[in-house]
Design a protein around this motif. Sequence first.
Motif, mmCIF file in Angstrom:
data_model
loop_
_atom_site.group_PDB
_atom_site.id
_atom_site.type_symbol
_atom_site.label_atom_id
_atom_site.label_comp_id
_atom_site.label_asym_id
_atom_site.label_seq_id
_atom_site.Cartn_x
_atom_site.Cartn_y
_atom_site.Cartn_z
ATOM 1 N N ASP A 114 0.850 -1.195 0.000
ATOM 2 C CA ASP A 114 0.000 0.000 0.000
ATOM 3 C C ASP A 114 0.883 1.241 0.000
ATOM 4 O O ASP A 114 2.096 1.150 0.203
ATOM 5 C CB ASP A 114 -0.976 -0.008 1.183
ATOM 6 N N ASP A 317 -5.942 -0.970 7.170
ATOM 7 C CA ASP A 317 -5.821 -2.422 7.169
ATOM 8 C C ASP A 317 -5.102 -2.819 5.893
ATOM 9 O O ASP A 317 -5.653 -2.710 4.799
ATOM 10 C CB ASP A 317 -7.196 -3.082 7.235
ATOM 11 N N ASP A 320 -6.882 -5.374 3.618
ATOM 12 C CA ASP A 320 -7.989 -4.842 2.816
ATOM 13 C C ASP A 320 -7.465 -4.142 1.574
ATOM 14 O O ASP A 320 -8.031 -4.272 0.483
ATOM 15 C CB ASP A 320 -8.830 -3.869 3.642
ATOM 16 N N TRP A 321 -6.370 -3.369 1.728
ATOM 17 C CA TRP A 321 -5.799 -2.665 0.579
ATOM 18 C C TRP A 321 -5.325 -3.659 -0.480
ATOM 19 O O TRP A 321 -5.565 -3.490 -1.669
ATOM 20 C CB TRP A 321 -4.636 -1.777 1.031
ATOM 21 N N GLN A 323 -6.340 -6.765 -0.921
ATOM 22 C CA GLN A 323 -7.486 -7.441 -1.518
ATOM 23 C C GLN A 323 -8.158 -6.553 -2.553
ATOM 24 O O GLN A 323 -8.527 -7.007 -3.638
ATOM 25 C CB GLN A 323 -8.487 -7.836 -0.436
ATOM 26 N N ASN A 324 -8.333 -5.280 -2.239
ATOM 27 C CA ASN A 324 -8.962 -4.359 -3.188
ATOM 28 C C ASN A 324 -8.130 -4.211 -4.449
ATOM 29 O O ASN A 324 -8.651 -4.149 -5.556
ATOM 30 C CB ASN A 324 -9.156 -2.982 -2.539
ATOM 31 N N HIS A 327 -8.383 -7.309 -6.714
ATOM 32 C CA HIS A 327 -9.669 -7.501 -7.388
ATOM 33 C C HIS A 327 -9.785 -6.669 -8.654
ATOM 34 O O HIS A 327 -10.698 -6.863 -9.447
ATOM 35 C CB HIS A 327 -10.815 -7.158 -6.429
#
Length: 354
Positions: A114, A317, A320-321, A323-324, A327
Amino acid sequence: MRTLFDSIYEIVLASWGVLLESAPYVLLGFFVAGLFKAFLPHDFITKHLGGKGASSIVKASALGVPVPLCSCGVLPAAAGLKEQGAGKGAVTSFLISTPETGVDSIAVTYALLDPLMTVIRPVVSFFTAVAAGMAVLYTDRNGIDAEPAVVSAASGSSCSNSCCCEQKNEKKQSFTAKLRGGMTFAFGELLQDIGKWFLLGIVLAGLISVFLSPEIVSVYFGNEYLSMLLMLAIAIPLYVCATASTPIAAALALKGISPGAALVFLLAGPATNIASLTVVSRILGKKAVIVYLAVIIVMSFAAGMVVNNLYGLLGFDIADWIQNASHEDGGIIAVGSSIVLLILIIRPYLSGNK
């Protein structure tokens, strides 16, 4: 029940996904490295590392951050610096900040982790290098510098090309000739040194994605301090370059490891390994190597704790970064970059040059 074929397919698929995310940034990083090689004077670093004071240590730490050399490629460069009059403190700083980061690994950090970690990684690397250089300077004030050993890139390391750090007499060249030479170095010699380790990191990231469950992470890596100690225990003896360590750290973070533990791996892994430490001891001496290793351990652990608190304070998090980002559809640029990168890495082996 998962069959062997299913497992292999899942590993390949996960590894390909990591490659898609990182390949455009890897190519960008090597392009910038080529620009450095083409237009940065060969004696620029040596000129600024002369002397044995604090200023040379700070300069060495700063100059080492963007330089794209792995932990084995930096060894002959460091030996050359010491031979040309750089102090032990400056050489120590250069030995730490150079392999821990580089323009290529910074780009991959942005792609796979990130933006916050992209900034934190080189900043902590810089301060770790300064701290180690200062510690060596003050603990070795009454010591006598040992004669530097002549270190080849193959001495106790995994690098096969000494040309990643050799200094040549500069000749007046046209802009095109300089650019061609820089790109030849970046996408030839440098990529050959780092590329195989990057692919290994991609495969390891795939293995972690498939076989490391969140339950295992919660049991063995659930404790903040224990997880960082485990990362240190894994990273210190392991050979992994800064670029290759990034997909591994990203895969671990995705499974639930803390940002601080991921940072510990990103810092300690590239800066240390059993093979390189033996060569560093010949360059700096045994006393300096103990200080070198101790500062890396202490600074990595301290940085990990600070980063965990910072992520908690900001409400970030890292999983979460990631995973985003994963995707998002890679598209033609990601696929094309991945294919080009694979061809560039594999080509020397197919042609029998390696």
